[in-house]
Design a protein around this motif. Sequence first.
Motif, PDB file in Angstrom:
ATOM      1  N   SER A 250      -0.083  -4.180   6.053  1.00 18.62           N
ATOM      2  CA  SER A 250      -0.206  -4.014   4.607  1.00 18.62           C
ATOM      3  C   SER A 250       0.985  -4.713   3.973  1.00 18.62           C
ATOM      4  N   THR A 251       0.724  -5.758   3.200  1.00 19.29           N
ATOM      5  CA  THR A 251       1.815  -6.513   2.606  1.00 19.29           C
ATOM      6  C   THR A 251       1.658  -6.613   1.097  1.00 19.29           C
ATOM      7  N   GLN A 252       2.756  -6.369   0.401  1.00 17.50           N
ATOM      8  CA  GLN A 252       2.778  -6.540  -1.043  1.00 17.50           C
ATOM      9  C   GLN A 252       2.631  -8.021  -1.379  1.00 17.50           C
ATOM     10  N   HIS A 253       1.996  -8.320  -2.509  1.00 23.68           N
ATOM     11  CA  HIS A 253       1.713  -9.719  -2.837  1.00 23.68           C
ATOM     12  C   HIS A 253       1.658  -9.908  -4.349  1.00 23.68           C
ATOM     13  N   ASP A 254       1.767 -11.156  -4.762  1.00 22.77           N
ATOM     14  CA  ASP A 254       1.582 -11.490  -6.170  1.00 22.77           C
ATOM     15  C   ASP A 254       0.130 -11.246  -6.571  1.00 22.77           C
ATOM     16  N   ASP A 255      -0.095 -11.103  -7.859  1.00 19.69           N
ATOM     17  CA  ASP A 255      -1.452 -10.948  -8.383  1.00 19.69           C
ATOM     18  C   ASP A 255      -2.058 -12.336  -8.575  1.00 19.69           C
ATOM     19  N   PHE A 256      -3.139 -12.640  -7.856  1.00 20.01           N
ATOM     20  CA  PHE A 256      -3.748 -13.968  -7.997  1.00 20.01           C
ATOM     21  C   PHE A 256      -5.254 -13.880  -7.758  1.00 20.01           C
ATOM     22  N   GLY A 257      -6.020 -14.589  -8.601  1.00 20.29           N
ATOM     23  CA  GLY A 257      -7.461 -14.690  -8.399  1.00 20.29           C
ATOM     24  C   GLY A 257      -8.182 -13.352  -8.448  1.00 20.29           C
ATOM     25  N   SER A 258      -9.422 -13.372  -7.994  1.00 18.74           N
ATOM     26  CA  SER A 258     -10.211 -12.150  -7.908  1.00 18.74           C
ATOM     27  C   SER A 258      -9.743 -11.330  -6.705  1.00 18.74           C
ATOM     28  N   GLU A 259     -10.063 -10.030  -6.737  1.00 19.17           N
ATOM     29  CA  GLU A 259      -9.660  -9.174  -5.616  1.00 19.17           C
ATOM     30  C   GLU A 259     -10.296  -9.648  -4.313  1.00 19.17           C
ATOM     31  N   GLU A 260     -11.551 -10.034  -4.349  1.00 18.57           N
ATOM     32  CA  GLU A 260     -12.238 -10.472  -3.135  1.00 18.57           C
ATOM     33  C   GLU A 260     -11.591 -11.728  -2.551  1.00 18.57           C
TER      34      GLU A 260
ATOM     35  N   ASN B 266       8.149 -20.286   4.307  1.00 21.70           N
ATOM     36  CA  ASN B 266       6.915 -21.011   4.571  1.00 21.70           C
ATOM     37  C   ASN B 266       6.136 -21.250   3.280  1.00 21.70           C
ATOM     38  N   ASP B 267       5.922 -22.515   2.958  1.00 21.71           N
ATOM     39  CA  ASP B 267       5.197 -22.852   1.733  1.00 21.71           C
ATOM     40  C   ASP B 267       3.731 -22.461   1.790  1.00 21.71           C
ATOM     41  N   ALA B 268       3.214 -22.201   3.008  1.00 19.32           N
ATOM     42  CA  ALA B 268       1.794 -21.865   3.143  1.00 19.32           C
ATOM     43  C   ALA B 268       1.489 -20.458   2.629  1.00 19.32           C
ATOM     44  N   ILE B 269       2.491 -19.590   2.602  1.00 18.81           N
ATOM     45  CA  ILE B 269       2.283 -18.218   2.114  1.00 18.81           C
ATOM     46  C   ILE B 269       3.330 -17.946   1.045  1.00 18.81           C
ATOM     47  N   LYS B 270       3.062 -18.382  -0.172  1.00 14.42           N
ATOM     48  CA  LYS B 270       4.038 -18.289  -1.251  1.00 14.42           C
ATOM     49  C   LYS B 270       3.935 -16.986  -2.040  1.00 14.42           C
ATOM     50  N   TYR B 271       2.886 -16.223  -1.795  1.00 17.50           N
ATOM     51  CA  TYR B 271       2.579 -15.088  -2.667  1.00 17.50           C
ATOM     52  C   TYR B 271       3.134 -13.759  -2.158  1.00 17.50           C
ATOM     53  N   LEU B 272       3.811 -13.746  -1.037  1.00 21.17           N
ATOM     54  CA  LEU B 272       4.278 -12.491  -0.439  1.00 21.17           C
ATOM     55  C   LEU B 272       5.421 -11.875  -1.248  1.00 21.17           C
ATOM     56  N   ARG B 273       5.402 -10.557  -1.344  1.00 16.66           N
ATOM     57  CA  ARG B 273       6.489  -9.792  -1.938  1.00 16.66           C
ATOM     58  C   ARG B 273       7.174  -8.955  -0.845  1.00 16.66           C
ATOM     59  N   PRO B 274       8.338  -8.344  -1.136  1.00 14.08           N
ATOM     60  CA  PRO B 274       9.165  -7.776  -0.055  1.00 14.08           C
ATOM     61  C   PRO B 274       8.605  -6.567   0.689  1.00 14.08           C
ATOM     62  N   ASP B 275       7.773  -5.752   0.065  1.00 11.94           N
ATOM     63  CA  ASP B 275       7.340  -4.487   0.677  1.00 11.94           C
ATOM     64  C   ASP B 275       6.208  -4.740   1.673  1.00 11.94           C
TER      65      ASP B 275
ATOM     66  N   ALA C  75       5.248  -4.262  16.504  1.00 11.92           N
ATOM     67  CA  ALA C  75       5.206  -3.914  15.084  1.00 11.92           C
ATOM     68  C   ALA C  75       6.433  -4.460  14.348  1.00 11.92           C
ATOM     69  N   HIS C  76       7.613  -4.352  14.976  1.00 10.93           N
ATOM     70  CA  HIS C  76       8.822  -4.937  14.385  1.00 10.93           C
ATOM     71  C   HIS C  76       8.698  -6.455  14.270  1.00 10.93           C
ATOM     72  N   THR C  77       8.223  -7.092  15.335  1.00 11.99           N
ATOM     73  CA  THR C  77       8.139  -8.556  15.346  1.00 11.99           C
ATOM     74  C   THR C  77       7.202  -9.061  14.253  1.00 11.99           C
ATOM     75  N   ILE C  78       6.092  -8.369  14.048  1.00  8.11           N
ATOM     76  CA  ILE C  78       5.151  -8.757  12.984  1.00  8.11           C
ATOM     77  C   ILE C  78       5.862  -8.806  11.634  1.00  8.11           C
ATOM     78  N   LEU C  79       6.660  -7.805  11.327  1.00  7.82           N
ATOM     79  CA  LEU C  79       7.294  -7.755  10.010  1.00  7.82           C
ATOM     80  C   LEU C  79       8.487  -8.696   9.909  1.00  7.82           C
TER      81      LEU C  79
ATOM     82  N   GLY D 232      -6.901  -2.461  -0.299  1.00  5.03           N
ATOM     83  CA  GLY D 232      -7.223  -3.454  -1.324  1.00  5.03           C
ATOM     84  C   GLY D 232      -5.969  -4.062  -1.907  1.00  5.03           C
ATOM     85  N   ILE D 233      -5.910  -4.194  -3.222  1.00  3.04           N
ATOM     86  CA  ILE D 233      -4.781  -4.833  -3.895  1.00  3.04           C
ATOM     87  C   ILE D 233      -3.478  -4.064  -3.628  1.00  3.04           C
ATOM     88  N   PHE D 234      -2.402  -4.808  -3.359  1.00  2.00           N
ATOM     89  CA  PHE D 234      -1.081  -4.221  -3.121  1.00  2.00           C
ATOM     90  C   PHE D 234      -0.055  -5.042  -3.916  1.00  2.00           C
ATOM     91  N   VAL D 235      -0.209  -5.049  -5.238  1.00  2.00           N
ATOM     92  CA  VAL D 235       0.710  -5.761  -6.121  1.00  2.00           C
ATOM     93  C   VAL D 235       1.886  -4.863  -6.488  1.00  2.00           C
TER      94      VAL D 235
END
Length: 426
Positions: A196-206, A163-172, A149-153, A248-251
């Motif tokens: 569960s990762t916080q993220h920027d708001d982008f596109g539709s929820e789906e 990593n440019d492949a995941i630009k939308y991540l937020r700290p929480d 669990a620690h290693t994942i985070l 679902g959304i975690f903005v």
Amino acid sequence: MSYLFTSESVSEGHPDKIADQISDALIDNFLAYDKNSKVACETLVTTGQVVLAGEVKSEAYLDVQQIARDVINKIGYTKGEYMFNGDSCGVISAIHEQSPNINQGVDRKTEDESFEAKANAQGAGDQGMMFGYATNETENYMPLALDLAHTILKELAILRRDNDAIKYLRPDAKSQVTIEYSDDHKPVRIDSIVVSTQHDDFGSEEAMLAKIRKDIVEILIPRVKAQQKEEIQRLFNDQIQFHINPTGIFVIGGPHGDTGLTGRKIIVDTYGGKGAHGGGAFSGKDPSKVDRSAAYATRHIAKNLVAAGVASEVLVQVSYAIGVAKPCGLFVNTYGTSKTGLSDGEIATKVMELFDLRPFAIEQNLKLRNPIYQETASYGHMGRDYVTADKTFNKGKNNELTLKDLEFFTWEKLDRVEDVKKAFDL
């Protein structure tokens, strides 16, 4: 019959962990400029606001507001849309002087400067019981579910920053790992992983949730798996249940989404629910507080006992009375895995002879009067790598200070294994 066991972790951007890191940054700064500082500091974080409170006895004067801001910015709360920004949040300090009633039993004066005299003079900073635990199911002698669990985070934080492949991540962020164990307590497979990762708001929820799930399963988890030794890699399987942002959304996250307080993640900080916990938090406390120092000392004991082959799994409990140097008692539980032919009580007697658990002795032997604590305040205090490094405070300012070759996570050193083997004829 097989059974499931679960542990969780939280990221450095989780509100409670922000509070822990600020409290420990204050500890480090006080200790850097006055090694004899006595500090108990609590932090509260919420939308746009930080509150610092606690008791301090120190010759050092600190800009506590700037220390808090620096921690917040380092974590990654640097944007206005997070509703919590290190440069713009309010910081209120309600720190005051330590109670002399507490200090009189902890900081007794002695004219004799010998180690023995000082060790007998310094009493415990509080009453209570502390636990240390170790198991041989991982290379760092930590429970596997918590280690994963620690290693994942930790990997998620690296991806967020680099990593440019995941630009939308937020700290929480939070993670959780459930492992199936056999009847003889051996890990069989990973049953489920929650991220569960916080993220920027982008596109539709789906589309948003599909993208996050794909990146977690196809980018993050393979990176975590690759770090494991072969027998752990085999536990990863096609049947793992992934729960990725299950609500679902975690903005909205961080202190804007949830108030954070120092000391609310004590199981994440220790063994993920394995072993036991005495209830006292670590962060924000100088090492005269045995909640912290004795927990490190008992981890050091448990790890060296397992590494020496005394048992496959060990729990060590120590207890104190406030103001008294000698522990009230020591308890050892090997969960029936002892390889010595001795009872757990007999093992405990030998441990008391081998390890000095008076508070001053713990501070000295583990070098706990050094400013090494902000590094402990996220991703667990136990199971970390012992390292030496330089550390600079107030860089570029008139009071800049660099301390050389500080030792971090000394309680993880396997420096007593040979002593233990000799004592137990192993």
